[in-house]
Design a protein around this motif. Sequence first.
Motif, mmCIF file in Angstrom:
data_model
loop_
_atom_site.group_PDB
_atom_site.id
_atom_site.type_symbol
_atom_site.label_atom_id
_atom_site.label_comp_id
_atom_site.label_asym_id
_atom_site.label_seq_id
_atom_site.Cartn_x
_atom_site.Cartn_y
_atom_site.Cartn_z
ATOM 1 N N SER A 1 0.821 -1.212 0.000
ATOM 2 C CA SER A 1 0.000 0.000 0.000
ATOM 3 C C SER A 1 0.855 1.262 0.000
ATOM 4 C CB SER A 1 -0.933 0.007 1.213
ATOM 5 O OG SER A 1 -1.851 1.082 1.090
ATOM 6 N N ASP A 2 0.356 2.305 -0.626
ATOM 7 C CA ASP A 2 0.947 3.630 -0.496
ATOM 8 C C ASP A 2 0.582 4.176 0.870
ATOM 9 O OD1 ASP A 2 2.125 4.292 -3.144
ATOM 10 O OD2 ASP A 2 0.130 3.719 -3.803
ATOM 11 N N ALA A 3 1.286 5.070 1.370
ATOM 12 C CA ALA A 3 2.512 5.729 0.954
ATOM 13 C C ALA A 3 3.092 6.432 2.166
ATOM 14 C CB ALA A 3 2.282 6.704 -0.189
ATOM 15 N N MET B 1 5.032 -1.294 2.554
ATOM 16 C CA MET B 1 4.589 0.087 2.358
ATOM 17 C C MET B 1 5.426 0.742 1.263
ATOM 18 S SD MET B 1 2.006 1.156 4.003
ATOM 19 C CE MET B 1 2.004 2.931 4.248
ATOM 20 N N LEU B 2 4.752 1.472 0.406
ATOM 21 C CA LEU B 2 5.435 2.176 -0.685
ATOM 22 C C LEU B 2 5.748 3.580 -0.176
ATOM 23 C CD1 LEU B 2 2.990 0.872 -3.422
ATOM 24 C CD2 LEU B 2 5.114 -0.176 -2.602
ATOM 25 N N ALA B 3 6.605 3.623 0.820
ATOM 26 C CA ALA B 3 6.807 4.866 1.573
ATOM 27 C C ALA B 3 8.281 5.141 1.790
ATOM 28 C CB ALA B 3 6.113 4.753 2.929
ATOM 29 N N ALA C 1 -0.476 17.785 -7.012
ATOM 30 C CA ALA C 1 -0.730 16.354 -7.078
ATOM 31 C C ALA C 1 0.301 15.643 -7.937
ATOM 32 C CB ALA C 1 -2.122 16.107 -7.658
ATOM 33 N N GLU C 2 0.425 14.365 -7.653
ATOM 34 C CA GLU C 2 1.239 13.466 -8.465
ATOM 35 C C GLU C 2 0.808 13.554 -9.927
ATOM 36 O OE1 GLU C 2 1.039 9.397 -7.149
ATOM 37 O OE2 GLU C 2 1.695 8.668 -9.100
ATOM 38 N N SER C 3 1.752 13.408 -10.802
ATOM 39 C CA SER C 3 1.588 13.334 -12.264
ATOM 40 C C SER C 3 1.479 14.699 -12.945
ATOM 41 C CB SER C 3 0.419 12.435 -12.695
ATOM 42 O OG SER C 3 -0.822 13.083 -12.524
ATOM 43 N N GLY D 1 4.985 18.682 -8.667
ATOM 44 C CA GLY D 1 3.707 18.373 -8.028
ATOM 45 C C GLY D 1 3.779 17.410 -6.868
ATOM 46 N N ARG D 2 4.903 16.738 -6.676
ATOM 47 C CA ARG D 2 5.009 15.771 -5.581
ATOM 48 C C ARG D 2 5.926 16.243 -4.459
ATOM 49 N NH1 ARG D 2 5.051 9.501 -7.624
ATOM 50 N NH2 ARG D 2 3.838 9.201 -5.734
ATOM 51 N N ASN D 3 6.311 17.502 -4.449
ATOM 52 C CA ASN D 3 7.232 17.946 -3.393
ATOM 53 C C ASN D 3 6.690 17.654 -2.006
ATOM 54 O OD1 ASN D 3 9.228 18.840 -5.085
ATOM 55 N ND2 ASN D 3 8.549 20.970 -5.094
ATOM 56 N N LYS E 1 11.796 5.669 -2.470
ATOM 57 C CA LYS E 1 11.449 5.964 -3.862
ATOM 58 C C LYS E 1 11.630 7.448 -4.141
ATOM 59 C CE LYS E 1 6.475 6.502 -2.952
ATOM 60 N NZ LYS E 1 5.147 5.887 -3.071
ATOM 61 N N HIS E 2 11.597 7.907 -5.360
ATOM 62 C CA HIS E 2 11.528 7.173 -6.626
ATOM 63 C C HIS E 2 12.927 7.269 -7.206
ATOM 64 C CE1 HIS E 2 7.501 8.809 -5.754
ATOM 65 N NE2 HIS E 2 7.069 7.630 -6.177
ATOM 66 N N TYR E 3 13.569 6.128 -7.302
ATOM 67 C CA TYR E 3 14.995 6.022 -7.623
ATOM 68 C C TYR E 3 15.169 6.025 -9.131
ATOM 69 C CZ TYR E 3 19.765 4.179 -7.106
ATOM 70 O OH TYR E 3 21.122 4.001 -7.118
ATOM 71 N N ASP F 1 8.185 1.141 -10.358
ATOM 72 C CA ASP F 1 6.975 1.937 -10.185
ATOM 73 C C ASP F 1 5.906 1.352 -11.118
ATOM 74 O OD1 ASP F 1 5.117 3.827 -9.437
ATOM 75 O OD2 ASP F 1 6.469 5.542 -9.655
ATOM 76 N N TRP F 2 4.697 1.764 -10.909
ATOM 77 C CA TRP F 2 3.532 1.171 -11.596
ATOM 78 C C TRP F 2 3.465 1.637 -13.054
ATOM 79 C CZ3 TRP F 2 4.670 -0.202 -7.132
ATOM 80 C CH2 TRP F 2 3.896 -1.041 -6.342
ATOM 81 N N GLY F 3 3.954 0.799 -13.946
ATOM 82 C CA GLY F 3 4.000 1.182 -15.355
ATOM 83 C C GLY F 3 5.377 1.655 -15.782
HETATM 84 C C1 BGC Z 1 3.504 6.298 -7.937
HETATM 85 C C2 BGC Z 1 4.156 5.551 -6.784
HETATM 86 C C3 BGC Z 1 3.148 4.653 -6.121
HETATM 87 C C4 BGC Z 1 2.555 3.716 -7.153
HETATM 88 C C5 BGC Z 1 1.550 2.739 -6.586
HETATM 89 C C6 BGC Z 1 2.717 5.383 -8.848
HETATM 90 O O1 BGC Z 1 1.905 6.152 -9.676
HETATM 91 O O2 BGC Z 1 4.484 6.984 -8.658
HETATM 92 O O3 BGC Z 1 4.693 6.461 -5.876
HETATM 93 O O4 BGC Z 1 3.756 3.966 -5.067
HETATM 94 O O5 BGC Z 1 1.913 4.493 -8.136
HETATM 95 O O6 BGC Z 1 0.373 3.355 -6.259
#
Ligand code: BGC
Length: 755
Positions: free
Chosen positions: A100-102, A151-153, A476-478, A165-167, A199-201, A278-280
């Motif tokens: 799970s995130d995060a 944990m994805l933390a 936000a992310e992305s 956006g992710r600072n 992350k994110h390496y 990472d996812w994708g």
């Molecule tokens: C994010 C990661 C996250 C993963 C799983 C990705 O979009 O960059 O930080 O852990 O999704 O949800």
Amino acid sequence: MALHKTRIASFIGMALLAFGGTCTAATAGSDARPWMNPRLSPDQRVELVLKAMTQDEKFRLIRVDFGDTENGHVMAPGALGSAGYGPAIARLGLPDIQESDAGLGVAKPLKLGATALPSGLATAASFDPTVAYAGGAMIGSEAHRRGFNVMLAGGVDLVRDPRNGRNFEYAGEDPLLAGQIAGNAIAGIQSQHLVSTIKHYAFNDLETNRNAVSANIDKASARESDLLAFEIAIAAGHPGSVMCSYNRVNAVYACENDWLLNDVLKRDWHYPGFVMSDWGAVHSAAKSALAGLDQESAGETFDKEVYFDKPLRAAVTSGEVPQSRIDDMARRILRSLFATGAIDHPAKQAAIDFGADRKVAQRAEEAGAVLLRNQDALLPLSATQSVAVIGGHADKGVLTGGGSSAVQSPQGNAVPGLAPADWPGPRIYQPSAPLAAIKQRARGTVSYASGDDIAAAAKLAAQAKVAVVFVEQWAAESVDTPHLTLPGNQDALVEAVAKANPHTIVVLENNGPVAMPWLAKVGAVLEAWYPGAAGGEAIARLLYGEVDPSGRLPLTWPRDESQLPRPEIPGAVLTSMGQPPQGQPAQDVDYNVEGADVGYRWYQRKHLEPLFPFGYGLAYTHFDYSGFAPRVANGKVNASFTVTNHGKRAGVDVPQLYVTLPGPNEVRRLAGWCRVDLKPGQSAHLTVTADPRLLVDFDRKSQHWQQPAGDYQLQLGHSATSFQGDGKVALPAASWAADASPAGTAQPCVASGAP
Ligand code: BGC
């Protein structure tokens, strides 16, 4: 001068907590499953289980499926509705992998809710690794009680641009601070018998075009900046896994980057854990596996195909990928599960004490909010004053950043229905209303205006003794924010309120630095970041002086975009917030512009004066430094000094030690700090040891860390630009091989005897 009892938060021994005390509840391994014997080392246990594994079982272990239902994916029967799921190998006693995130809390399942920490930047601003550890332990405990064991933390990408956006998920611009904060958060999570994932390496320092952009940087500068943050965090927190990022690094995808994964992480840093994608982020089978990727994440949903199944099996059959590499992947994954206690202490559903966890989040916000301005001691407020509270949905709650890390309270979203509803939304508010918390404290009238009607808000402000305006910037992310301007009509709102009431206080709930054209017209500004589960309460306590502001900026606050290494982010877009795209996204981003001189180092190099420097933050009292004495003892550089609280209130100070290496074009670096709590008139005599990893440069030719001979300038800072204490020490030349870099300092700050 008498030495009073002082509370000094340092990172003494935090790393030791990472794996301490595991294995107590484990069942001893039977003859059939000798790897279940907790008295054996993780390495011994892995070798035993590997011998018993079939090839199919190994292949099942090196990929996880998406654990949720989005994107048309049908959730696997055992999945918990979160980021990743791998089925148990029951025959061997190996549990499901539930990810799970995060880093700011247990993000999924969203509807169940969890406790949200404030932004990672707030935790970093505390300059207090114990705050980071406590936050990690809190979310690790909630995750374990939800049934998660990974944990994805542990976000530690450096803040190279305030518009990323992710600072809010990260820990600032400085490698030592970010590394110590993220490392201790990870250690806290893993203390609860879960794997945590740094992350994110690496160099995922912008979100625009993140799936394709190549982050280009000279390899020596890379090791001295973002990679150094990872190296320090890994040494402090021993994360069981590392997530390779979406972007390319020097033209090669991070998840198939042999230099990043094999050379730096696994060879030079001797990293024993596993690398998950990472996812994708996976684009190949053999190339990724040979470059060091150990586990493909949710490939069936996010990658073009599941590379780590049929294509990788074919590569093994053809001899392109040796069997030993598949064994190594499985070995690394299992080793981390054993080492963290995830196998001996299986995660399972249990009750969560949300009341206690909320306190942890509150403490982090109280330690990390930064007082940026306080003219004529406008703050702290007095209970007798009437207050006009304006804007920012302060009647309902506090804002949260968006994307995979967004955490919703068990009580739900305090302001549902705001755009964007879809990814990277929803836009979530924690139900901790600053208005209610202010009302609890004020004996004078407290009124509220939403701020939508600027004239009405100004009228309300004019009728009150003080006005507190909450302004927000959702990120936000992305996506990156195209510029630093606050969205909507908030600048006009602040201008109008400040004109109506000279006692205007602005509270920022934001991703980080924003333009503040009205700054000189307002009395006070409190940077509250995204304030977390108990943000409203924490903000009110800070405003009323029940707790003293003690955060220091973990990043530099520019005057405007022109001061940044890259004044524009081509293609940056936040259409959902009414901000149109800014040109086409680039395929490359040139981090050689600033290289290793990220943040305050860039400003010094370019002779730029930021709006607020790194390390800056006001208190309700003031501190002085005296007796600065740098020296070399036992081969280590340290500096002693006395810090005195000269004000009438108690407060917390963060004296910072900066070092400038000998040689041309060198700029100062943070090498250590203390966090000290002092009563009025109280002094403390402290010694800070400079972290040896900041006294070296990486020499690409010799592949060695080099400590140049010469005079090292040491400065004691209230921030990265304001000093009270200056001196020099001489060091001889020394060097360390890339795979034997200098060790960190175990006790960076100690209180030592009476001055
Ligand atoms: C994010 C990661 C996250 C993963 C799983 C990705 O979009 O960059 O930080 O852990 O999704 O949800």
